[in-house]
Write a protein that holds these residues in place. Sequence first.
Motif, PDB file in Angstrom:
ATOM      1  N   UNK A   1      12.149   2.890 -31.679  1.00 32.50           N
ATOM      2  CA  UNK A   1      13.248   2.646 -30.782  1.00 32.50           C
ATOM      3  C   UNK A   1      12.883   2.804 -29.480  1.00 32.50           C
ATOM      4  N   UNK A   2      12.084   4.028 -28.963  1.00 27.01           N
ATOM      5  CA  UNK A   2      11.508   4.242 -27.714  1.00 27.01           C
ATOM      6  C   UNK A   2      10.840   3.173 -27.175  1.00 27.01           C
ATOM      7  N   UNK A   3       9.976   2.681 -28.116  1.00 27.57           N
ATOM      8  CA  UNK A   3       9.049   1.508 -27.584  1.00 27.57           C
ATOM      9  C   UNK A   3      10.242   0.268 -27.350  1.00 27.57           C
ATOM     10  N   UNK A   4      11.002  -0.067 -28.059  1.00 32.55           N
ATOM     11  CA  UNK A   4      11.781  -1.006 -27.738  1.00 32.55           C
ATOM     12  C   UNK A   4      12.653  -0.976 -26.789  1.00 32.55           C
ATOM     13  N   UNK A   5      13.154   0.244 -26.433  1.00 33.25           N
ATOM     14  CA  UNK A   5      13.834   0.586 -25.194  1.00 33.25           C
ATOM     15  C   UNK A   5      13.222   0.390 -23.910  1.00 33.25           C
ATOM     16  N   UNK A   6      11.916   0.596 -24.003  1.00 35.54           N
ATOM     17  CA  UNK A   6      11.162   0.683 -22.836  1.00 35.54           C
ATOM     18  C   UNK A   6      10.845  -0.558 -22.240  1.00 35.54           C
TER      19      UNK A   6
ATOM     20  N   UNK B   1      17.301  -3.235 -19.314  1.00 38.43           N
ATOM     21  CA  UNK B   1      18.257  -3.853 -18.456  1.00 38.43           C
ATOM     22  C   UNK B   1      19.540  -3.957 -19.360  1.00 38.43           C
ATOM     23  N   UNK B   2      19.780  -4.518 -20.424  1.00 39.88           N
ATOM     24  CA  UNK B   2      20.777  -4.717 -21.375  1.00 39.88           C
ATOM     25  C   UNK B   2      21.486  -3.366 -21.543  1.00 39.88           C
TER      26      UNK B   2
END
Length: 136
Positions: A107-112, A118-119
């Motif tokens: 999840x952390x990789x995706x949110x970076x 931005x979303x």
Amino acid sequence: MRLSRGRLYTLLLLLSACGYLWLFASSSSGFWGDWGGCWFRYLFHIPCPSCGNTRAVLAAFHGQWVEAFYYNPLGLLLAALMVVVPLWILADLLRGSSSLLRAYRATERILRRRPYAVTGIVAILINWIWNLVKYT
């Protein structure tokens, strides 16, 4: 800094315990007096993006989903996390697994990634505007 499994699970359990203590204190009638529990609102006299989360989580725990969404949509996510995370940690500890740690890192990789970040920021801003309109 990458969190180890032990540090992440300890932090999440501590945050969950604090969340449940906050809910208990908030649901006690007259506990806060005139102060509603939000430093941001107390200092600046406008609601913060998370104003209404306590009421939303309490409403969700009582099965009042529409009310919870109205108070703050983020409260539904928070209520789900407050239930799921401690159970997931317990399951990982019993199985000797690290599935929550792997899910956290993914999840952390995706949110970076910029589009997702931005979303998320835009969603928080929309939520804040909703709170400003609703609570002022």
